[in-house]
Design an enzyme around this catalytic site. Structure first.
Site, PDB file in Angstrom:
ATOM      1  N   HIS A  20      10.922 -68.435 -18.556  1.00 30.43           N
ATOM      2  CA  HIS A  20       9.849 -69.054 -19.345  1.00 30.43           C
ATOM      3  C   HIS A  20       9.628 -70.502 -18.898  1.00 30.43           C
ATOM      4  CE1 HIS A  20      11.195 -66.185 -22.747  1.00 30.43           C
ATOM      5  NE2 HIS A  20      10.032 -65.735 -22.307  1.00 30.43           N
ATOM      6  N   LYS A  44       9.387 -57.706 -34.162  1.00 33.74           N
ATOM      7  CA  LYS A  44      10.399 -57.657 -33.094  1.00 33.74           C
ATOM      8  C   LYS A  44      11.808 -57.939 -33.620  1.00 33.74           C
ATOM      9  CE  LYS A  44       8.027 -58.611 -28.758  1.00 33.74           C
ATOM     10  NZ  LYS A  44       8.029 -59.474 -27.575  1.00 33.74           N
ATOM     11  N   ARG A  93       6.275 -60.638 -14.758  1.00 36.59           N
ATOM     12  CA  ARG A  93       7.517 -60.490 -14.008  1.00 36.59           C
ATOM     13  C   ARG A  93       7.436 -59.363 -13.002  1.00 36.59           C
ATOM     14  NH1 ARG A  93      10.993 -60.319 -19.342  1.00 36.59           N
ATOM     15  NH2 ARG A  93       9.421 -58.730 -19.523  1.00 36.59           N
ATOM     16  N   SER A 131      14.272 -62.124 -22.338  1.00 35.72           N
ATOM     17  CA  SER A 131      15.007 -62.561 -23.531  1.00 35.72           C
ATOM     18  C   SER A 131      15.886 -61.448 -24.074  1.00 35.72           C
ATOM     19  CB  SER A 131      14.033 -63.026 -24.616  1.00 35.72           C
ATOM     20  OG  SER A 131      13.369 -64.184 -24.214  1.00 35.72           O
TER      21      SER A 131
END
Length: 165
Positions: A20, A44, A93, A131
């Site tokens: 990030h 989430k 990514r 993450s």
């Protein structure tokens, strides 16, 4: 071109990673201002509270004077308007990210055709970091120091020690 350009980089940032930060640093070179927008995103089930995620981001990004960190809930385009941004900054990514990101960009364009989405790819040595992988490694007491800033690694260790892993 004298008009200042502001980009919003949204995400859950649970926690913020070196990947990030790579995107944010590069965005900070491309745009006059970058607003890192930390989404509440209760669906989430984040490990860190919204306030904790914001505090970690503030500490991790203190070296960037043209970056501001905000917490938000609601529609991203509403936040874009609120902060006076013209661009949504997103990271890609891998090819697997593209379909979802394309869908988000298309929906945001439909909600406001004046807002552009710009995609950046992270440096190759960060492309595999997520993450969720960092949280899993930390949960299993693995080393995360090369994937996150030291303040985040410390917070992860503390969080999992208080939860009893």
């Amino acid at each position: 071109m004298n008009k200042a350009t502001t980009a919003v980089y949204p995400g859950t940032f649970d926690p913020i990673t070196n990947g990030h930060i790579d995107i944010i640093e590069r965005g900070a070179r491309l745009f006059n201002y970058v607003v890192v927008a930390i989404a509440e995103n209760p669906g989430k089930h984040p490990l860190f509270s919204l306030q904790q995620r914001r505090e970690l981001a503030v500490l991790a990004l203190a070296h960037l004077p043209n970056v501001r960190i905000v917490a938000f809930s609601g529609l991203l385009v509403d936040l874009v308007h609120e902060v006076g941004a013209q661009v949504i900054l997103r990271g890609l990514r891998a090819v697997s990210d593209f379909e979802y990101e394309f869908q988000l960009a298309s929906m945001n364009r439909r909600l406001d055709a004046r807002v552009e989405t710009v995609f950046l790819t992270p440096a190759e040595h960060y492309a595999f970091i997520s993450s969720s992988l960092v949280r899993e490694i930390a949960r299993l007491s693995g080393p995360v120091a090369e994937f996150v800033p030291s303040v985040v690694a410390t917070a992860l260790m503390a969080k999992f020690s208080e939860q009893g892993a």
